[in-house]
Design a protein around this motif. Structure first.
Motif, PDB file in Angstrom:
ATOM      1  N   SER A 137       0.833  -1.203   0.000  1.00 27.93           N
ATOM      2  CA  SER A 137       0.000   0.000   0.000  1.00 27.93           C
ATOM      3  C   SER A 137       0.868   1.253   0.000  1.00 27.93           C
ATOM      4  CB  SER A 137      -0.952  -0.004   1.193  1.00 27.93           C
ATOM      5  OG  SER A 137      -0.296   0.464   2.347  1.00 27.93           O
ATOM      6  N   SER A 138       2.032   1.162   0.636  1.00 27.44           N
ATOM      7  CA  SER A 138       2.951   2.298   0.597  1.00 27.44           C
ATOM      8  C   SER A 138       3.438   2.532  -0.827  1.00 27.44           C
ATOM      9  CB  SER A 138       4.153   2.033   1.497  1.00 27.44           C
ATOM     10  OG  SER A 138       4.027   2.749   2.680  1.00 27.44           O
ATOM     11  N   THR A 153      -4.725   1.655  -2.881  1.00 29.50           N
ATOM     12  CA  THR A 153      -4.191   1.860  -1.534  1.00 29.50           C
ATOM     13  C   THR A 153      -5.275   1.614  -0.485  1.00 29.50           C
ATOM     14  OG1 THR A 153      -2.885   3.619  -2.551  1.00 29.50           O
ATOM     15  CG2 THR A 153      -2.824   3.473  -0.162  1.00 29.50           C
ATOM     16  N   GLY A 205      -6.562   7.292   8.203  1.00 26.20           N
ATOM     17  CA  GLY A 205      -5.882   7.339   6.910  1.00 26.20           C
ATOM     18  C   GLY A 205      -6.828   6.977   5.779  1.00 26.20           C
ATOM     19  N   MET A 252       0.742   4.171  -2.773  1.00 22.91           N
ATOM     20  CA  MET A 252       0.612   5.560  -2.336  1.00 22.91           C
ATOM     21  C   MET A 252       1.714   6.417  -2.952  1.00 22.91           C
ATOM     22  SD  MET A 252      -1.388   7.396  -0.455  1.00 22.91           S
ATOM     23  CE  MET A 252      -1.223   9.062  -1.071  1.00 22.91           C
ATOM     24  N   TYR A 260       1.575  10.929   5.640  1.00 22.18           N
ATOM     25  CA  TYR A 260       0.852  10.342   6.771  1.00 22.18           C
ATOM     26  C   TYR A 260       0.763   8.827   6.619  1.00 22.18           C
ATOM     27  CZ  TYR A 260      -2.977   9.243   9.933  1.00 22.18           C
ATOM     28  OH  TYR A 260      -3.742   8.692  10.916  1.00 22.18           O
ATOM     29  N   TRP A 261       0.408   8.411   5.410  1.00 24.29           N
ATOM     30  CA  TRP A 261       0.221   6.974   5.179  1.00 24.29           C
ATOM     31  C   TRP A 261       1.535   6.215   5.394  1.00 24.29           C
ATOM     32  CZ3 TRP A 261      -4.167   4.427   4.944  1.00 24.29           C
ATOM     33  CH2 TRP A 261      -4.155   3.098   4.499  1.00 24.29           C
ATOM     34  N   LEU A 290      -7.820   9.172   2.577  1.00 22.57           N
ATOM     35  CA  LEU A 290      -7.663   8.695   1.204  1.00 22.57           C
ATOM     36  C   LEU A 290      -8.973   8.823   0.431  1.00 22.57           C
ATOM     37  CD1 LEU A 290      -5.420   5.520   1.597  1.00 22.57           C
ATOM     38  CD2 LEU A 290      -4.757   7.795   0.859  1.00 22.57           C
ATOM     39  N   GLY A 303      -5.305  -1.089   2.445  1.00 26.82           N
ATOM     40  CA  GLY A 303      -5.492  -0.665   3.834  1.00 26.82           C
ATOM     41  C   GLY A 303      -6.632  -1.405   4.496  1.00 26.82           C
ATOM     42  N   ASP A 324       2.570   3.312   8.145  1.00 30.07           N
ATOM     43  CA  ASP A 324       3.239   2.068   7.752  1.00 30.07           C
ATOM     44  C   ASP A 324       4.500   1.830   8.569  1.00 30.07           C
ATOM     45  OD1 ASP A 324       1.339   1.846   5.930  1.00 30.07           O
ATOM     46  OD2 ASP A 324       2.617   1.945   4.157  1.00 30.07           O
ATOM     47  N   MET A 371      -4.955   3.950  10.953  1.00 28.79           N
ATOM     48  CA  MET A 371      -5.277   3.434   9.619  1.00 28.79           C
ATOM     49  C   MET A 371      -6.676   3.883   9.210  1.00 28.79           C
ATOM     50  SD  MET A 371      -2.843   1.335   8.396  1.00 28.79           S
ATOM     51  CE  MET A 371      -3.765   0.289   7.284  1.00 28.79           C
TER      52      MET A 371
END
Lengths: 545, 262
Positions: free
Chosen positions: B84-85, B110, B207, B88, B237-238, B211, B114, B242, B204
């Motif tokens: 997911s990072s 993403t 987050g 992103m 932030y994301w 998103l 998440g 992580d 999360m």
């Protein structure tokens, strides 16, 4: 310059931030840092008065030795709510959120703080936190003390600890956002020519306090969250019965709450650093020492927390180190006091109201600071730990220091905020009454504490009565001193003399714009060419030419 | 007095009134986000410190607790978060290069990853519920070491017995307390397990909300080479959330495995 002001009577600017817009929405949804400062002004005054009522009830109760007015449980609630209101809802936001909010963007020469919406959000968070705290209060109160020590708070008390803790956590985020806004504004939004070396000392001290706000406050948040989890779900974290460690709670609590006293005092020191040069008509002595001492206090402040825990069972060796480091904080604090006095030396001092408050601050803060060294001494602390000596010490710093600085700053910038002068005679009288009332209230408490009267007790041996009566009498004098400004400030809004841009002939960007300032602070963003304390500069220039 | 309007004069619609230029706005916003992440770091830092202190204090109990949670699910979740990072980071790239549709798809990817993470986390929480490893006696069926949920009262006791054997890990301190006590102290491990992963999961959820909001704005074509700050900040932030997991995973799942010979 002075002849010009004598002939031309200053007039109110036609458009300014107060009349730019009308109606309740224009206030509650405002993104103007100056209006948000005024929202804060009203709300912290409200919490100050509530905290003051609790203080008065405490002093009323302590008039007699046997605790005749309140039950012991009620008394516990009174001092808890006094502490929580004053610490989290008055002292921490006071100068930064009111004066800092108003002045920091103007002083660095920009239109607003970096994040105006977050600034407004921080006021709403503050109010939400305040609402939780008020709710805890009216639904029966909390009796843990403002320190929330576990396992008392997490396992034993039957009162609304969680509700109050939630209020404090939310208010903490409001303070984080204020600090964040200041830091980004100071770093990224200074006017052209406004170098770090030309930043007003008020900005430096708010910057240092902001560092503590962003680094310390999240730790109290997580500490109180863990406390609430332990209390709510009976999981073991701090309660020894469940395998937890109560000393860890104290470490985590004071990791924030000791630096927090520097959140409270640093902005106040910034106020004094502005007032003293102005009314001594002299450049501040040792600008960079005063500026960096603020940062030094913020840094040292993070490594002294365990001096609150000398009798809590920490090891002798760590106690030694913490004691030594606590002494070290005295150095930057003393630098400030010496530099203020050196600024006044051979200055042409004008005893205006803000200057009276500033001089009171220097004296009272010195007493408060020096008695702090008594408490940092390992041996002596065992004798006076948790006595009225401690109470007197931190009230000298917090009330004698911070509240005095706040009032001084409020008088100093009142003409800038409202465009009108407060009446000088009653203001001087109020400053005098506050000073007398304050000393009468708290000096006897040093003696009481030294004689062994413990803090937070609901009753005391009869031989302590005389000093307690003196202290309570002082509290009523102090109350008069605090209420008077409310009256004449309100009066001045309508009847006060129009102040003009710069009633004090002070330097600094905030005095170059109109009073009250326009919504965007300046009609044109200024270009800064000199340092903020160029008092007497013009005269020197004429001599040279 | 003269003005300072030295920089750009073209008014991008996203330029807020308090800033002189888009560069200043972006720098200030990014800097603000880093400062905010610093506060987050201190918040998690307090929790991590408390965890480490108790780990030293109740070492065998923490080994027992640690070995009872599933490494494979934790590892799977680590992969999910790293993926997911990546999506992103690619979103930021897509925004910088003005690829509107790619942005939206990457943001949705993403969010799916998440959500998958949270799903796995929910499954793990459910297992803990089933095994009576929910600390305290307010939620759940009662912690097994305290006599709750006696049918499955075996797992922690067994592990505790096992690590009590000095040969299993070579720590002489362990013999000082009984298996029963160790089992009870695992409750503190689980207090921290839930507090730490819970706070992380809470971040999360926030987050995912961010998103979703960014997706809507990206769909309307708000972001491009001239203005992509919100995407960049959302990304920061994301990634921070992580990275917290990157520390949580070894601290909670891995660190004590070798002591137990699993």
């Amino acid at each position: 310059m002075s002849t010009a002001t004598a002939i031309v009577k200053p007039v109110m600017p036609e458009r300014h931030f107060l009349n730019d817009n009308y109606g309740i929405r224009s206030w509650l949804l405002t993104k103007d840092h100056k209006r948000i400062a005024i929202l804060y002004l009203f709300s912290i005054t409200f919490f100050f008065l509530i905290g003051g009522v609790f203080a008065s009830l405490i002093r009323l109760h302590l008039l007699t030795p046997n605790g005749e007015l309140f039950e012991a449980d009620t008394y516990n609630k009174l001092f808890t709510m006094h502490g929580v209101n004053m610490v989290f809802f008055f002292l921490i936001p006071s100068v930064p959120a009111v004066l800092g909010n108003f002045l920091v963007p103007i002083m660095v020469g920009t239109k607003d703080l970096a994040f105006p919406k977050i600034n407004l959000l921080s006021w709403y968070l503050y109010m939400a936190g305040g609402t939780f705290s008020m709710a805890a209060m009216v639904s029966g109160g909390v009796d843990s003390g403002w320190t929330f020590y576990a396992p008392l708070s997490s396992g034993y008390l039957k009162t609304h600890v969680i509700m109050l803790a939630v209020g404090v956590i939310i208010a903490g985020f409001s303070s984080i956002f204020t600090g964040l806004n200041f830091i980004v504004t100071v770093h990224r939004m200074r006017a052209p020519g406004m170098t770090w070396g030309r930043l007003p000392l008020f900005v430096w001290s708010n910057y240092a306090a902001s560092l503590i706000m962003i680094l310390g406050t999240p730790v109290i948040a997580i500490t109180l969250i863990l406390l609430a989890l332990e209390r709510g779900f009976h999981i073991g974290i701090f309660d020894p019965k469940l395998g937890g460690d109560p000393v860890l709670f104290q470490h985590m609590f004071w990791f924030y709450s000791h630096p927090a006293v520097y959140i409270m005092i640093l902005p106040g020191m910034g106020v004094i650093s502005e007032i003293v040069p102005c009314f001594s008509r002299k450049r501040v002595f040792g600008y960079s020492f005063v500026a960096f001492s603020s940062v030094a206090i913020a840094v040292f402040g993070f490594v002294v927390w365990a001096h609150h825990m000398f009798v809590a069972g920490i090891s002798v060796y760590s106690a030694l180190v913490f004691s030594l480091l606590s002494y070290a904080v005295a150095i930057p604090s003393a630098v400030k006091v010496f530099n203020w006095t050196a600024t006044m030396y051979k200055g042409s001092i004008e005893m205006s109201t803000p200057m009276l408050y500033a001089m009171a601050f220097i004296g009272l803060f010195t007493i408060g600071g020096l008695t702090g060294l008594f408490l940092a001494a390992l041996g002596l602390d065992i004798h006076i730990h948790d006595t009225y000596f401690v109470i007197a010490h931190f009230h000298y710093v917090m009330v004698g220091g911070m509240v005095t600085a706040y009032l001084g700053g409020l008088h100093f910038w009142w003409p800038k905020i409202t465009g009108r002068m407060y009446p000088e005679a009653p203001a001087k009288l109020a400053a005098l009454i506050t000073f007398i009332g304050f000393n009468l209230t708290f000096f006897p408490q040093f003696i009481l504490g030294y004689m062994g009267m413990p803090r937070r007790y609901w009753a005391y041996p009869p031989e302590f009565q005389v000093l307690n009566v003196l202290s309570s009498a002082g509290a009523s004098v102090l109350a008069v001193g605090f209420l008077l400004p409310l009256l004449y400030f309100a009066w001045s809004l309508k009847y006060g003399e129009v102040a003009g841009n710069n009633p004090w002939q002070a330097t600094g960007l905030e005095w170059e714009t109109s009073s009250p300032p326009p919504t965007h602070n300046f009609h044109e963003i200024p270009i800064v060419t000199k340092d903020p304390y160029a008092y007497g500069e013009d005269a020197e220039v004429t001599v040279v030419h | 007095m003269s003005t300072s309007q030295t920089t750009t004069t073209d008014h991008h619609p996203a330029l807020a009134h308090q800033f002189d230029s888009m560069e200043q706005q972006q720098e200030a916003s990014t800097f603000g986000m880093w400062v905010f992440l610093l506060t987050e770091l201190m918040m998690f830092g307090g929790l991590f410190t408390a965890y480490l202190i108790y780990r030293l204090k109740y070492y065998p109990a923490f080994v027992a607790g640690s070995t009872s949670i599933s490494v494979s699910w934790g590892f799977a979740n680590t992969l999910v978060l790293i993926a997911s990072s990546f999506t992103m980071a690619m979103t930021v790239w897509a925004a910088q290069n003005g690829k509107r549709k790619t942005q939206v798809w990457l943001l949705l990817a993403t969010m799916v990853l998440g959500t998958a993470f949270l799903g796995v986390k929910a499954k793990e929480y459910y297992d803990k519920w089933d095994e009576c490893h929910i600390p305290g006696h307010v939620i759940g069926k009662g912690f097994n070491a305290w006599g709750g949920c006696s049918a499955t009262d075996k797992s922690l006791g067994n592990i505790a017995e096992e690590i009590r054997d000095p040969k299993a890990h070579g720590n002489p301190n362990v013999t000082e307390v009984s298996a029963e006590q160790t089992a009870k102290r695992t409750e503190i491990f689980f207090s921290f397990y839930f507090a730490m992963t819970g706070l992380h999961a809470f971040h999360m959820v926030i987050g995912l909300g961010l998103l979703a909001w960014l997706t809507l704005r990206a769909r309307s074509g708000e972001f491009g080479p001239a203005y992509y700050t919100p995407i960049e900040l959302g990304g920061l932030y994301w990634h921070f959330v992580d990275i917290v997991w990157i520390f949580l995973f070894p601290l909670l799942y891995l660190i004590s495995r070798h002591q137990h010979g699993v």
